[in-house]
Design an enzyme around this catalytic site. Structure first.
Site, PDB file in Angstrom:
ATOM      1  N   ASP A  58      -0.628 -26.222  40.043  1.00  0.00           N
ATOM      2  CA  ASP A  58       0.539 -24.829  39.783  1.00  0.00           C
ATOM      3  C   ASP A  58       1.290 -25.968  40.485  1.00  0.00           C
ATOM      4  O   ASP A  58       0.826 -26.225  41.720  1.00  0.00           O
ATOM      5  CB  ASP A  58      -0.109 -23.706  39.553  1.00  0.00           C
ATOM      6  CG  ASP A  58       0.841 -23.292  39.066  1.00  0.00           C
ATOM      7  OD1 ASP A  58       0.771 -22.164  37.836  1.00  0.00           O
ATOM      8  OD2 ASP A  58       1.819 -22.536  38.830  1.00  0.00           O
ATOM      9  N   TYR A  74      13.173 -24.802  23.847  1.00  0.00           N
ATOM     10  CA  TYR A  74      11.461 -24.309  23.797  1.00  0.00           C
ATOM     11  C   TYR A  74      11.431 -24.135  22.610  1.00  0.00           C
ATOM     12  O   TYR A  74       9.761 -25.879  22.271  1.00  0.00           O
ATOM     13  CB  TYR A  74      11.552 -22.858  24.093  1.00  0.00           C
ATOM     14  CG  TYR A  74       9.912 -22.552  24.408  1.00  0.00           C
ATOM     15  CD1 TYR A  74       9.094 -23.052  25.634  1.00  0.00           C
ATOM     16  CD2 TYR A  74       9.015 -22.075  23.384  1.00  0.00           C
ATOM     17  CE1 TYR A  74       7.776 -21.985  25.129  1.00  0.00           C
ATOM     18  CE2 TYR A  74       7.825 -20.827  23.263  1.00  0.00           C
ATOM     19  CZ  TYR A  74       7.434 -21.912  24.289  1.00  0.00           C
ATOM     20  OH  TYR A  74       6.088 -21.309  24.969  1.00  0.00           O
TER      21      TYR A  74
END
Length: 300
Positions: free
Chosen positions: A37, A161
């Site tokens: 991450d 997106y």
């Protein structure tokens, strides 16, 4: 893949949302976990939680848009565990607004994470998994790429997106076919969730300094952000439930994974438009009040 015990899973975006739930469920299944991450505090939290449970965990800060960092993740995984069985290309960010108002920095950031993050994962880890299979006659592998219902339709003010998730759909369908072509002991699945309460609407928190915009958000970008926050919060299925659906799909070797079947009606209409050469349908056709609310926000 029926048995997850002692299998090695690599999970990007593991600090929150789906990634964190993949890790938690993988731990309950007896897996060894590699967590990646960009948000270090969230990554540390998940790592500490799993280590306390006695899980074998390797946690690394990794910006998946950077090829060298994904390669470092792969190298560290092999050095620690010597194999990879399941790969979750899950890291993702969101950004909205009228498509012509998005800056070059917006495009670089979203496509870098959502598209090139998956590209790097597939390009780097698939050969490793194929090599693992050469040394283990019983080897089974699986790759799960996180797309979205947005990859099957094209709602307004979600341009970047939408583009990124359509790319992931195409990439993953092709990956599936390529693996079948060479008769690899590796399969693939495509996760296309609808609105699920995760931190996707707060993606800006992890946006790199070099990709920040100098100008303030436009009216459409503010409207898209507001809409996203409300839509994500309204999701009726949890990230933990999506993780369960995903592991079930891996067990059943099922490619398409959905959190909600209702939005597939819009996907069907889109394909019918393509086949019948009709102009694109209105995705808000059956919920016109939502479209009017969004239009009203754009006028402010």
């Amino acid at each position: 893949m029926k048995n997850f015990q002692n299998k090695v899973a690599v999970i990007t975006g593991a600090g929150s949302g789906f990634g964190r739930e993949f890790a938690r469920l993988g731990a309950r299944q007896g897996m060894k976990l590699v967590l990646a991450d960009v948000q270090q505090d969230a990554l540390n939290s998940v790592e500490a939680e799993l280590i306390e449970q006695g899980v074998q965990v390797l946690a690394l800060h990794c910006d998946v848009s950077k090829a060298e960092q994904v390669q470092a993740l792969a190298d560290a995984t092999m050095a620690r565990f010597g194999a990879v069985h399941v790969l979750f290309n899950n890291a993702g960010v969101g950004s909205g607004g009228l498509i012509w108002e998005n800056s070059a920095a917006d495009w670089d950031w979203v496509l870098g994470v959502n598209v090139f993050g998956v590209i790097h994962g597939v390009r780097i880890f698939t050969p490793l998994m194929l090599e693992c299979a050469k040394h283990d006659a019983a080897y089974e592998g699986h790759i799960v790429n996180t797309a979205s219902i947005a990859g099957l339709q094209n709602a307004p003010t979600m341009g970047i997106y939408n583009v990124s998730k359509h790319a992931v759909v195409s990439l993953t369908e092709t990956l599936y076919q390529d693996l079948r072509l060479i008769e690899a002991p590796i399969s693939a699945s495509l996760l296309c969730p609808f609105f699920v309460p995760t931190g996707i609407h707060q993606s800006e928190r992890n946006r790199p300094d070099e990709m920040q915009n100098d100008a303030a958000p436009t009216t459409s970008q503010r409207a898209a952000q507001s809409f996203s926050e409300k839509a994500v919060a309204s999701g009726k299925i949890s990230a933990a439930e999506v993780a369960e659906l995903t592991f079930d799909a891996i067990r059943d070797d099922r490619f398409y994974i959905y959190s909600d079947l209702e939005p597939l009606g819009n996907a069907r209409k889109r394909m019918e438009d393509i086949v019948q050469q009709r102009n694109p349908y209105d995705p808000y056709e059956e919920i016109p009040h939502i479209k009017e609310l969004l239009r009203a926000k754009l006028k402010r």
